[in-house]
Scaffold this motif. Structure first.
Motif, PDB file in Angstrom:
ATOM      1  N   LYS A   1      70.917  17.585   3.780  1.00  0.00           N
ATOM      2  CA  LYS A   1      71.195  18.386   2.586  1.00  0.00           C
ATOM      3  C   LYS A   1      70.240  18.068   1.446  1.00  0.00           C
ATOM      4  O   LYS A   1      69.836  18.947   0.694  1.00  0.00           O
TER       5      LYS A   1
ATOM      6  N   LEU B   1      67.269  20.512   4.518  1.00  0.00           N
ATOM      7  CA  LEU B   1      67.935  21.814   4.564  1.00  0.00           C
ATOM      8  C   LEU B   1      68.857  21.986   3.356  1.00  0.00           C
ATOM      9  O   LEU B   1      70.072  22.098   3.500  1.00  0.00           O
ATOM     10  N   PRO B   2      68.289  22.035   2.148  1.00  0.00           N
ATOM     11  CA  PRO B   2      69.141  22.061   0.960  1.00  0.00           C
ATOM     12  C   PRO B   2      69.789  23.418   0.671  1.00  0.00           C
ATOM     13  O   PRO B   2      70.794  23.478  -0.032  1.00  0.00           O
ATOM     14  N   GLU B   3      69.246  24.511   1.212  1.00  0.00           N
ATOM     15  CA  GLU B   3      69.788  25.832   0.894  1.00  0.00           C
ATOM     16  C   GLU B   3      71.180  26.007   1.502  1.00  0.00           C
ATOM     17  O   GLU B   3      71.452  25.537   2.605  1.00  0.00           O
ATOM     18  N   PRO B   4      72.050  26.718   0.804  1.00  0.00           N
ATOM     19  CA  PRO B   4      73.415  26.936   1.296  1.00  0.00           C
ATOM     20  C   PRO B   4      73.469  27.621   2.665  1.00  0.00           C
ATOM     21  O   PRO B   4      74.392  27.391   3.432  1.00  0.00           O
ATOM     22  N   ARG B   5      72.477  28.435   2.995  1.00  0.00           N
ATOM     23  CA  ARG B   5      72.513  29.159   4.277  1.00  0.00           C
ATOM     24  C   ARG B   5      72.407  28.219   5.475  1.00  0.00           C
ATOM     25  O   ARG B   5      72.712  28.599   6.595  1.00  0.00           O
ATOM     26  N   TRP B   6      71.973  26.962   5.251  1.00  0.00           N
ATOM     27  CA  TRP B   6      71.822  25.990   6.333  1.00  0.00           C
ATOM     28  C   TRP B   6      73.046  25.090   6.507  1.00  0.00           C
ATOM     29  O   TRP B   6      73.000  24.108   7.234  1.00  0.00           O
TER      30      TRP B   6
END
Length: 151
Positions: A116, A120-125
């Motif tokens: 996170k 893969l910090p974006e919410p979609r991940w």
């Protein structure tokens, strides 16, 4: 995905880990564990060390239960490791189950935070982060290593 969904998936993953380790707690000494590196050495060593009264003893102290008292304390694990103290404070299978649980929860949270924060910090991940962290937490590892292997 929103924060509430991520929280639900995170808790679901922790539930999967709890389900994974539950036989160790529910079945106790009847639970299936690998003999290699467990029953043939490490668990026996921790039990002997905890019963010898020499956990914090000097390195040249003799362990009376092994080799007619000729084995030195320094041949067994350091008193600075969590697994030694788990075996000193709890019955053998409870200590083993707790070490498995602690390791898997810490590894899950650590991998989740690593993904996170850095990859893969974006919410979609969100699903990928939690899924990869869960898969990593459920991998086989040397149980007596606790966090030294997966941590």
């Amino acid at each position: 995905m929103d924060v509430q969904s991520e929280r639900r998936f995170f808790l679901l993953a922790l539930g999967v880990i709890a389900l994974y380790v539950s036989p160790l707690f529910l079945l106790g000494e009847n639970a299936h564990i690998r003999v290699h590196d467990n029953l043939d050495s490490n668990i026996a060593w921790y039990k002997v060390l905890s019963e010898s009264g020499k956990i914090t003893g000097p390195l040249d102290a003799k362990i009376p239960q092994i080799a007619n008292g000729k084995l030195s304390r320094n041949a067994l694990g350091s008193e600075l490791t969590g697994i030694v103290w788990l075996h000193a404070l709890f019955p053998t299978m409870t200590a083993y189950a707790l070490s498995q649980t602690i390791t898997r929860v810490v590894v899950f949270v650590g991998m989740y935070l690593l993904l996170k924060t850095h990859f893969l910090p974006e919410p979609r991940w969100m699903a990928v982060r939690i899924g990869v962290a869960l898969a990593f937490a459920l991998t086989l590892f040397w149980p007596s290593g606790m966090l030294s292997t997966l941590g």
